[in-house]
Design a protein around this motif. Structure first.
Motif, PDB file in Angstrom:
ATOM      1  N   THR A 343       0.972  -8.038   0.943  1.00 18.82           N
ATOM      2  CA  THR A 343       1.602  -8.040   2.265  1.00 18.82           C
ATOM      3  C   THR A 343       1.689  -6.603   2.776  1.00 18.82           C
ATOM      4  OG1 THR A 343       2.949  -9.978   1.713  1.00 18.82           O
ATOM      5  CG2 THR A 343       3.690  -8.619   3.547  1.00 18.82           C
ATOM      6  N   GLY A 344       1.291  -6.394   4.030  1.00 21.88           N
ATOM      7  CA  GLY A 344       1.404  -5.072   4.642  1.00 21.88           C
ATOM      8  C   GLY A 344       0.594  -4.010   3.933  1.00 21.88           C
ATOM      9  N   VAL A 345      -0.664  -4.292   3.673  1.00 25.13           N
ATOM     10  CA  VAL A 345      -1.512  -3.377   2.895  1.00 25.13           C
ATOM     11  C   VAL A 345      -1.967  -2.197   3.763  1.00 25.13           C
ATOM     12  CG1 VAL A 345      -3.664  -3.135   1.611  1.00 25.13           C
ATOM     13  CG2 VAL A 345      -2.304  -5.234   1.396  1.00 25.13           C
ATOM     14  N   VAL A 346      -1.832  -0.993   3.206  1.00 27.99           N
ATOM     15  CA  VAL A 346      -2.416   0.216   3.795  1.00 27.99           C
ATOM     16  C   VAL A 346      -3.367   0.791   2.753  1.00 27.99           C
ATOM     17  CG1 VAL A 346      -2.009   2.506   4.749  1.00 27.99           C
ATOM     18  CG2 VAL A 346      -0.345   0.678   5.160  1.00 27.99           C
ATOM     19  N   SER A 347      -4.654   0.790   3.056  1.00 35.03           N
ATOM     20  CA  SER A 347      -5.650   1.254   2.094  1.00 35.03           C
ATOM     21  C   SER A 347      -5.525   2.757   1.874  1.00 35.03           C
ATOM     22  CB  SER A 347      -7.061   0.925   2.578  1.00 35.03           C
ATOM     23  OG  SER A 347      -7.385   1.706   3.718  1.00 35.03           O
ATOM     24  N   VAL A 348      -6.088   3.222   0.770  1.00 42.25           N
ATOM     25  CA  VAL A 348      -6.042   4.654   0.478  1.00 42.25           C
ATOM     26  C   VAL A 348      -6.812   5.429   1.534  1.00 42.25           C
ATOM     27  CG1 VAL A 348      -8.058   4.514  -1.068  1.00 42.25           C
ATOM     28  CG2 VAL A 348      -6.431   6.416  -1.302  1.00 42.25           C
ATOM     29  N   GLU A 349      -7.898   4.862   2.063  1.00 41.38           N
ATOM     30  CA  GLU A 349      -8.673   5.545   3.087  1.00 41.38           C
ATOM     31  C   GLU A 349      -7.843   5.727   4.362  1.00 41.38           C
ATOM     32  OE1 GLU A 349     -11.258   3.605   0.166  1.00 41.38           O
ATOM     33  OE2 GLU A 349      -9.708   2.790   1.516  1.00 41.38           O
ATOM     34  N   GLY A 365      -2.019   5.207  -3.674  1.00 40.45           N
ATOM     35  CA  GLY A 365      -2.782   5.954  -4.669  1.00 40.45           C
ATOM     36  C   GLY A 365      -2.937   7.427  -4.373  1.00 40.45           C
ATOM     37  N   ILE A 366      -2.246   7.947  -3.354  1.00 38.41           N
ATOM     38  CA  ILE A 366      -2.341   9.369  -3.016  1.00 38.41           C
ATOM     39  C   ILE A 366      -1.202  10.113  -3.704  1.00 38.41           C
ATOM     40  CG2 ILE A 366      -2.287  11.067  -1.151  1.00 38.41           C
ATOM     41  CD1 ILE A 366      -3.388   8.918   0.702  1.00 38.41           C
ATOM     42  N   ARG A 367      -1.539  10.992  -4.629  1.00 38.70           N
ATOM     43  CA  ARG A 367      -0.522  11.703  -5.423  1.00 38.70           C
ATOM     44  C   ARG A 367      -0.024  12.915  -4.630  1.00 38.70           C
ATOM     45  NH1 ARG A 367       0.778  11.006 -10.727  1.00 38.70           N
ATOM     46  NH2 ARG A 367      -0.967   9.539 -10.913  1.00 38.70           N
ATOM     47  N   ARG A 368       0.724  12.637  -3.567  1.00 42.20           N
ATOM     48  CA  ARG A 368       1.233  13.692  -2.695  1.00 42.20           C
ATOM     49  C   ARG A 368       2.743  13.775  -2.873  1.00 42.20           C
ATOM     50  NH1 ARG A 368      -1.171  12.663   2.663  1.00 42.20           N
ATOM     51  NH2 ARG A 368      -2.924  13.871   1.828  1.00 42.20           N
ATOM     52  N   ASP A 369       3.182  14.808  -3.598  1.00 40.58           N
ATOM     53  CA  ASP A 369       4.605  15.010  -3.888  1.00 40.58           C
ATOM     54  C   ASP A 369       4.853  16.507  -3.942  1.00 40.58           C
ATOM     55  OD1 ASP A 369       7.141  15.317  -5.180  1.00 40.58           O
ATOM     56  OD2 ASP A 369       6.974  13.294  -5.993  1.00 40.58           O
ATOM     57  N   CYS A 388       2.960   6.794  -8.718  1.00 50.27           N
ATOM     58  CA  CYS A 388       1.984   6.240  -7.787  1.00 50.27           C
ATOM     59  C   CYS A 388       1.684   4.789  -8.130  1.00 50.27           C
ATOM     60  CB  CYS A 388       0.679   7.035  -7.816  1.00 50.27           C
ATOM     61  SG  CYS A 388       0.830   8.726  -7.221  1.00 50.27           S
ATOM     62  N   ALA A 389       1.083   4.098  -7.167  1.00 48.21           N
ATOM     63  CA  ALA A 389       0.520   2.764  -7.380  1.00 48.21           C
ATOM     64  C   ALA A 389      -0.847   2.773  -6.694  1.00 48.21           C
ATOM     65  CB  ALA A 389       1.445   1.689  -6.809  1.00 48.21           C
ATOM     66  N   GLY A 390      -1.458   1.628  -6.509  1.00 47.44           N
ATOM     67  CA  GLY A 390      -2.773   1.643  -5.905  1.00 47.44           C
ATOM     68  C   GLY A 390      -3.026   0.560  -4.888  1.00 47.44           C
ATOM     69  N   SER A 391      -2.186  -0.469  -4.869  1.00 46.57           N
ATOM     70  CA  SER A 391      -2.478  -1.623  -4.014  1.00 46.57           C
ATOM     71  C   SER A 391      -2.076  -1.396  -2.564  1.00 46.57           C
ATOM     72  CB  SER A 391      -1.774  -2.873  -4.556  1.00 46.57           C
ATOM     73  OG  SER A 391      -0.383  -2.661  -4.690  1.00 46.57           O
ATOM     74  N   GLY A 392      -1.194  -0.438  -2.291  1.00 49.93           N
ATOM     75  CA  GLY A 392      -0.833  -0.094  -0.930  1.00 49.93           C
ATOM     76  C   GLY A 392      -0.076  -1.164  -0.171  1.00 49.93           C
ATOM     77  N   ALA A 398       7.627  -0.923  -3.180  1.00 47.40           N
ATOM     78  CA  ALA A 398       8.838  -1.221  -3.961  1.00 47.40           C
ATOM     79  C   ALA A 398       8.699  -0.703  -5.386  1.00 47.40           C
ATOM     80  CB  ALA A 398       9.095  -2.726  -3.965  1.00 47.40           C
ATOM     81  N   GLU A 399       7.531  -0.877  -5.978  1.00 50.88           N
ATOM     82  CA  GLU A 399       7.303  -0.454  -7.365  1.00 50.88           C
ATOM     83  C   GLU A 399       7.397   1.060  -7.510  1.00 50.88           C
ATOM     84  OE1 GLU A 399       6.465  -0.579 -11.442  1.00 50.88           O
ATOM     85  OE2 GLU A 399       7.196  -2.102 -10.049  1.00 50.88           O
ATOM     86  N   VAL A 400       6.873   1.792  -6.532  1.00 51.98           N
ATOM     87  CA  VAL A 400       6.977   3.254  -6.579  1.00 51.98           C
ATOM     88  C   VAL A 400       8.444   3.678  -6.549  1.00 51.98           C
ATOM     89  CG1 VAL A 400       6.602   5.352  -5.202  1.00 51.98           C
ATOM     90  CG2 VAL A 400       4.695   3.818  -5.700  1.00 51.98           C
ATOM     91  N   ARG A 401       9.241   3.033  -5.724  1.00 56.11           N
ATOM     92  CA  ARG A 401      10.673   3.343  -5.703  1.00 56.11           C
ATOM     93  C   ARG A 401      11.314   3.047  -7.057  1.00 56.11           C
ATOM     94  NH1 ARG A 401       9.679   2.126  -0.298  1.00 56.11           N
ATOM     95  NH2 ARG A 401      11.003   3.185   1.250  1.00 56.11           N
ATOM     96  N   ARG A 402      10.950   1.926  -7.634  1.00 57.97           N
ATOM     97  CA  ARG A 402      11.525   1.560  -8.935  1.00 57.97           C
ATOM     98  C   ARG A 402      11.163   2.598 -10.000  1.00 57.97           C
ATOM     99  NH1 ARG A 402       9.964  -3.813 -12.516  1.00 57.97           N
ATOM    100  NH2 ARG A 402      11.836  -3.867 -13.833  1.00 57.97           N
TER     101      ARG A 402
END
Length: 504
Positions: A343-349, A365-369, A388-392, A398-402
């Motif tokens: 749901t609500g996918v934003v691709s890495v591109e 999937g963008i390791r920007r921190d 990071c995660a990859g599915s966007g 939610a998983e990145v926050r966790r």
């Protein structure tokens, strides 16, 4: 070149090079002709992979303005700056590089200088005297089955105002256009001529849920403008505790609200209460749940003595298992996962092209921190791992926050038990005149960029703030393309962007 120019000028790239929370004389800021400026910027983003942290215009006494670009070069762990003079109009950068889209709309609105060729030039804050927030042309979808859904600016519940306009075919969203500006307070205009006694308090309220991160970025600017200032390691550590507690409280609140949006009430109820626990930990340190007054120029407003260290440690030991349990039952629930996944996918591109940051970028999937890529303060010594995660999708956000909660809880627990001893400091005494200073921090939503330019007397000739939401609002619009409109609440909450942080 003078010595100070040579010290910062990068002959290989043609950009001024700074460390994070660094400064340089304005005379050292390269100012090539606009055609070269445009070529260098588009090449930096598209070929080198640099990211636009800030892009703004400083009006000049004569007609026109000086465009100033601040870019982050993660590979070299530094900040790059470039400028150019323009007058009347210039060839828009947006068609070549979408990261400039929102910035160029802002520049046009503030100065009247036209970025020729910009695809959709309309106000983002409606600051002109005759402008009315939300009153503008919008995208239109034509056809017998097409329909439009307008949401806001007044919403159910006590939340900030923003207007969302959907172009739909049945339940499917073709475009979402976001119109903001209802919270505009003239913050940047208010800061010019400062700093003064009220400046720190203004910074703490730019976005209320980001009080300590904003105060920290501002204090770093002042410290960069005084080369003799020295902040103690203990103060740096206490600042990091405040920043991570702010991150924890907001991530807990977001995950609870996301659970509420999919009608999973156990986690929603638990997180609503647990968020208050972490806010109260901050209040235990400084007397304010949002950390106001804790971070001050040159150090911190109060110490954490051993009694409070032990209280917070025991408090965290009690609350952490409760939080882990509240999140485990949510992430193990098939009905919740069915709503969040895909749901609500934003691709890495797409995320890279439009310049997303923080908890909107890392799920794609963008390791920007900034804490890792451009470390500052205590993060130069130690920092939580980038998550990071990859599915966007909503699940990834939610998983990145966790995962960040796990890292930040571990980090704070270890840091409060091992605070450095107090040492001699050098307080702020002056501000360099005719200087540009840049400070980036990783606020809980993502990269927060403060840029100051001082006048001959050391006062602020210009002060530019770019909240992470400024980068990420268009990401929400992209996440809704092709999505069902009924999924807007959970997409919106998975970004949870700031209206006032954007509107300033």
């Amino acid at each position: 070149f003078s010595f100070s120019i040579r010290e910062n000028f990068d002959m290989d790239t043609g950009f001024l090079k700074l460390n994070n929370a660094g400064s340089a004389p304005m005379t050292s800021l390269p100012c090539p002709p606009f055609a070269e400026f445009r070529r260098m910027l588009t090449d930096a983003v598209r070929t080198r992979g640099w990211h636009i942290a800030s892009f703004f215009a400083m009006p000049e006494e004569k007609n026109g303005a000086r465009l100033i670009a601040v870019l982050t070069d993660d590979a070299s762990a530094c900040i790059r700056l470039l400028s150019s003079h323009v007058s009347g109009s210039y060839a828009a950068l947006t068609p070549e590089c979408a990261q400039f889209h929102w910035f160029e709309r802002e520049i046009f609105e503030q100065t009247g200088i036209i970025p020729e060729g910009h695809p959709w030039l309309k106000p983002i804050r409606f600051t002109a005297p005759e402008a009315k927030p939300g009153v503008a042309d919008y995208f239109r979808l034509h056809g017998s089955a097409a329909h439009e859904v307008a949401v806001g600016p007044v919403h159910a519940g006590v939340i900030e105002p923003g207007h969302f306009r959907f172009q739909c075919m049945g339940e499917d969203v073709y475009t979402l256009e976001i119109s903001l500006g209802y919270q505009h307070r003239g913050i940047e205009k208010m800061l010019r001529g400062g700093p003064d006694k009220k400046t720190l308090h203004v910074m703490e309220t730019v976005a209320g849920d980001t009080s300590t991160a904003s105060a920290g970025a501002y204090c770093s600017i002042l410290e960069a403008l005084d080369p003799e200032c020295r902040v103690s390691a203990r103060s740096e550590a206490i600042r990091a505790v405040a920043w991570e507690l702010e991150r924890i409280a907001n991530h807990v609140g977001d995950l609870g609200a996301l659970a509420g949006d999919v009608a999973y009430l156990p986690t929603a109820s638990y997180c609503g209460r647990i968020r208050g626990e972490f806010l109260n930990m901050t209040a235990t340190i400084c007397g304010n749940r949002f950390g106001r007054g804790l971070i001050v120029p040159g150090g911190v407003g109060c110490d954490i003595e051993m009694g409070r260290v032990l209280k917070i440690r025991d408090w965290m030991d009690r609350v952490t298992p409760e939080l882990e349990n509240a999140l485990a039952i949510m992430f193990d629930s098939p009905s919740v996962l069915d709503r969040l996944e895909n749901t609500g996918v934003v691709s890495v591109e797409t995320a890279r092209e439009i310049g997303l940051v923080g908890v909107a970028a890392r799920p794609s999937g963008i390791r920007r921190d900034v804490r890792m890529n451009l470390p500052y303060g205590w993060y130069r010594t130690a920092a939580p791992a980038a998550c990071c995660a990859g599915s966007g999708d909503v699940f990834a956000r939610a998983e990145v926050r966790r995962r960040e909660l796990t890292e930040s809880l571990r980090f704070v627990r270890n840091l409060i038990e091992n605070l450095p001893a107090e040492e001699e400091t050098r307080p702020l005494r002056k501000r360099l005149p005719d200087t540009i200073a840049v400070s980036l921090s990783e606020a809980w939503r993502g990269a927060l960029c403060h840029t100051a330019v001082t006048a001959h007397d050391g006062s602020f000739a210009a002060y530019k703030i770019v909240d992470p939401s400024f980068h990420n609002w268009f990401g929400l619009a992209m996440a809704l393309r092709g999505e069902q409109i009924s999924n807007f609440p959970i997409c919106n909450k998975s970004f949870n962007l700031s209206y006032c942080g954007h509107d300033l």
